[in-house]
Each structure stands twice: as C-alpha cells, then as structure tokens.
Write an enzyme that holds these catalytic residues in place. Structure first.
Site, PDB file in Angstrom:
ATOM      1  N   PRO A   2     -11.151  -0.280 -14.608  1.00 58.44           N
ATOM      2  CA  PRO A   2     -11.100  -0.415 -16.038  1.00 58.44           C
ATOM      3  C   PRO A   2      -9.774   0.042 -16.614  1.00 58.44           C
ATOM      4  O   PRO A   2      -9.296   1.135 -16.310  1.00 58.44           O
ATOM      5  CB  PRO A   2     -12.220   0.519 -16.503  1.00 58.44           C
ATOM      6  CG  PRO A   2     -12.635   1.302 -15.299  1.00 58.44           C
ATOM      7  CD  PRO A   2     -11.714   0.989 -14.205  1.00 58.44           C
ATOM      8  N   GLU A   3      -9.236  -0.797 -17.427  1.00 61.90           N
ATOM      9  CA  GLU A   3      -8.082  -0.417 -18.224  1.00 61.90           C
ATOM     10  C   GLU A   3      -8.578  -0.258 -19.659  1.00 61.90           C
ATOM     11  O   GLU A   3      -9.780  -0.278 -19.904  1.00 61.90           O
ATOM     12  CB  GLU A   3      -6.971  -1.467 -18.102  1.00 61.90           C
ATOM     13  CG  GLU A   3      -6.520  -1.662 -16.653  1.00 61.90           C
ATOM     14  CD  GLU A   3      -5.360  -2.631 -16.509  1.00 61.90           C
ATOM     15  OE1 GLU A   3      -4.567  -2.728 -17.458  1.00 61.90           O
ATOM     16  OE2 GLU A   3      -5.261  -3.284 -15.471  1.00 61.90           O
ATOM     17  N   HIS A  91     -24.558   5.369  -5.159  1.00 64.96           N
ATOM     18  CA  HIS A  91     -23.393   5.728  -5.960  1.00 64.96           C
ATOM     19  C   HIS A  91     -23.702   5.990  -7.421  1.00 64.96           C
ATOM     20  O   HIS A  91     -22.798   6.044  -8.238  1.00 64.96           O
ATOM     21  CB  HIS A  91     -22.290   4.657  -5.863  1.00 64.96           C
ATOM     22  CG  HIS A  91     -21.937   4.292  -4.465  1.00 64.96           C
ATOM     23  ND1 HIS A  91     -21.547   5.224  -3.532  1.00 64.96           N
ATOM     24  CD2 HIS A  91     -21.915   3.108  -3.830  1.00 64.96           C
ATOM     25  CE1 HIS A  91     -21.301   4.610  -2.391  1.00 64.96           C
ATOM     26  NE2 HIS A  91     -21.519   3.332  -2.531  1.00 64.96           N
ATOM     27  N   ARG A 110     -16.137   4.480  -5.541  1.00 64.38           N
ATOM     28  CA  ARG A 110     -14.936   5.083  -4.950  1.00 64.38           C
ATOM     29  C   ARG A 110     -14.732   6.532  -5.349  1.00 64.38           C
ATOM     30  O   ARG A 110     -13.878   7.208  -4.804  1.00 64.38           O
ATOM     31  CB  ARG A 110     -13.707   4.243  -5.325  1.00 64.38           C
ATOM     32  CG  ARG A 110     -13.707   2.912  -4.609  1.00 64.38           C
ATOM     33  CD  ARG A 110     -12.540   2.063  -5.015  1.00 64.38           C
ATOM     34  NE  ARG A 110     -11.294   2.591  -4.523  1.00 64.38           N
ATOM     35  CZ  ARG A 110     -10.107   2.029  -4.755  1.00 64.38           C
ATOM     36  NH1 ARG A 110     -10.046   0.951  -5.491  1.00 64.38           N
ATOM     37  NH2 ARG A 110      -9.025   2.545  -4.265  1.00 64.38           N
ATOM     38  N   ARG A 152      15.393   5.299 -19.496  1.00 65.94           N
ATOM     39  CA  ARG A 152      14.552   4.968 -18.343  1.00 65.94           C
ATOM     40  C   ARG A 152      15.138   3.794 -17.566  1.00 65.94           C
ATOM     41  O   ARG A 152      15.132   2.655 -18.029  1.00 65.94           O
ATOM     42  CB  ARG A 152      13.118   4.611 -18.802  1.00 65.94           C
ATOM     43  CG  ARG A 152      12.473   5.670 -19.685  1.00 65.94           C
ATOM     44  CD  ARG A 152      11.949   6.846 -18.938  1.00 65.94           C
ATOM     45  NE  ARG A 152      10.965   6.532 -17.928  1.00 65.94           N
ATOM     46  CZ  ARG A 152       9.653   6.751 -18.053  1.00 65.94           C
ATOM     47  NH1 ARG A 152       9.157   7.238 -19.156  1.00 65.94           N
ATOM     48  NH2 ARG A 152       8.839   6.488 -17.059  1.00 65.94           N
TER      49      ARG A 152
END
Length: 271
Positions: A2-3, A91, A110, A152
């Site tokens: 998920p973002e 899970h 995970r 950057r």
DNA sequence: CGCCAGGCCTGCACGC
DNA sequence: TGCGTGCAGGCCTGGC
C-alpha cells in the site's frame, strides 16, 4: 502493497465503520511484526471509544481519545472489518472486537507492518515527526519541490520516494507520476527546473488523486476495508509494463533498477 | 532452487 | 569535526 492511495482508501472505508464504536477487546495472535506489538496494547485499548481515523503518509491513526493506535501496513498488510464470528485465518495477527458484532482485523503475511500505541500527539511520534508534507495539501507544490531538491544529486525517482521530502509516495506512484510529468526517473533532482518541478508536483497530486478515486491499486492482494479490490492497476501507464508499448507513442517501456527497486519509464516520452 | 515483490528503519561510508 | 547525503542490509512470506 500500500502506498498513500491504498492507505487513504482504507481510511475512508474504515471511518464510517469505526468512528463512535466502543472497543470491547483486542486480540493479539502474533506479536512479531516489524516491531513487536506492545504486550499491553489490549489493556490500553479495551473499553476505549474510537473517535477518529486519520492518516499521515502511509500511517493510519486510530484516535481513541486517551491515545492513538498507529498502524502501518508495510508491504502486505491489510486492515478490514469482518463479522466477529469470522474465524481468524493464516496471518491474521490482530483483532479489535467492536461493540456492534464486528471486528477490525489486521492481516500481514510478510509482517513488515506495524502496530503502535501513542499516548501523546501521534504526529510527534519519532516515526512520524520527520515525514514531509502531505502531497495532496497546498504545503506540497512546485516551489517546495524545487527548493528542497537544489542540493539533491540523487535521481528524482529516489528523491520522490524519500518520505522526509514528501509523504506517501512509493515505488508504483513514483514511476507513474514521472511518466505523466514526462520526466526521466534517472534525472538528478537538482537539475530539474522550477517549471518542471511545477509540472511534477501537479502530476504527483493528479496521479494520487486518480488512484484514490479508483479505490487504489490491487496487485497481489490489496483490498479495501470492505474486502473489495481497487482498479487503478488497470490505469498504469508504465508500472510493470517493461517491453510493452507506451500508450502515448508505442515505444517499448523500459524497466531498470534504481536503489534496488524496479523503475519503469518510456524512453521517448520521458526525457 | 533463486529471485522478486507495493515499505522503511538503521547503520555505515563518503565528501564537503 | 560534523553534517547532509547516498547506499546496502535487514525484517518476512509467497509466488513464479
């Protein structure tokens, strides 16, 4: 998994189902996540009333008045509401049993996810305090992006995924936003002009907004809080499309690796 | 079997 | 010396 769009979709789905509910009890089945679930979490949560469901970057904030349950879904985490009689599956590490016969359930194969308790302002929590501006608010824009990237030298795609610069942009949406902006992912961030930063900031917002409207992206197993898949994956322009034809110019999409992550772009549309 | 997968924290190396 | 920055490793399971 998920973002930001998937977390926001989850947040919007949970809000009407959770706010106002009382927590009868919490059940931990597996403590070992990215950090162990605090042993006392059930104690802290029992009897609490849920007041708000917020989000900061990819963190969900379940406000309980005397504290906040902070949830991160990691790569494979999923949070949804089931009937309390639904047996826990593999899970299913954590449950919040509500007072209306339903249960908020956390599944994470995970175990890269996170469940924390914060008694104070959650935005001041060490994991949240350095997160950059929300990309869907006016705090994020071309002027900000330009200013923040002057020093950057790293590739713009990596910089977009730096949560200290801007919140919530992960591997998929970084590639997708750069395609929409016509910018090559390997471009050193400091070399982007102000005008291109304006375009990129706008395309980041647009991409995330479109994905939220589509209910997020469902690759392997993402589903929203009602168990439904999103469909933004059907609108990917470049992600996971290496070798396929660009929808705009028919050139083959390229797949490369940046910072040990897969990146996709159109070598003709993105310069 | 090895490799890859949507995240991100941590610690180290490097250059100014 | 110290800082910002840039990398690589690690945490896991599952699917190809």
């Amino acid at each position: 998994m998920p973002e930001l769009p998937e977390v926001e979709t989850t947040r919007r789905g949970l809000e009407p189902r959770l706010v106002g509910r009382r927590i009868e009890r919490a059940v931990i089945r597996e403590r070992r996540l990215r950090r162990p679930i605090p042993k006392k979490l059930p104690e802290w949560l029992a009897g609490a009333k849920i007041r708000s469901i917020g989000r900061r970057g990819k963190y969900l904030l379940i406000g309980c008045g005397h504290g906040t349950l902070i949830v991160h879904l990691g790569m494979s985490g999923r949070l949804w509401v089931v009937a309390s009689t639904t047996p826990a599956g593999k899970h299913d590490h954590f449950d919040l049993v509500l007072d209306d016969g339903r249960t908020l359930r956390f599944k994470d194969p995970r175990r890269f996810g996170l469940l924390l308790w914060c008694g104070q302002n959650p935005l001041a929590h060490p994991l949240l305090k350095d997160i950059g501006p929300e990309p869907l608010t006016p705090a994020f824009g071309g002027e900000y992006l330009h200013r923040q990237t002057r020093s950057r030298s790293a590739a713009i795609k990596l910089v977009l995924m730096d949560s200290r610069l801007v919140a919530g942009i992960g591997n998929i949406y970084a590639s997708e936003a750069l395609f929409r902006a016509g910018i090559r992912p390997s471009t050193p961030a400091r070399r982007l002009s102000r005008a291109r930063c304006d375009v990129l900031a706008e395309k980041v917002r647009e991409t995330l907004q479109d994905a939220i409207v589509a209910g997020g992206s469902s690759l392997r197993d993402y589903v929203n809080s009602a168990g439904e898949a999103g469909f933004f994956q059907d609108k990917f322009n470049v992600y996971d499309r290496a070798g396929e034809a660009c929808f705009k110019c028919a050139t083959a999409i390229k797949g490369i690796r940046q910072g040990q992550r897969a990146t996709y772009y159109c070598p003709r549309c993105q310069r």
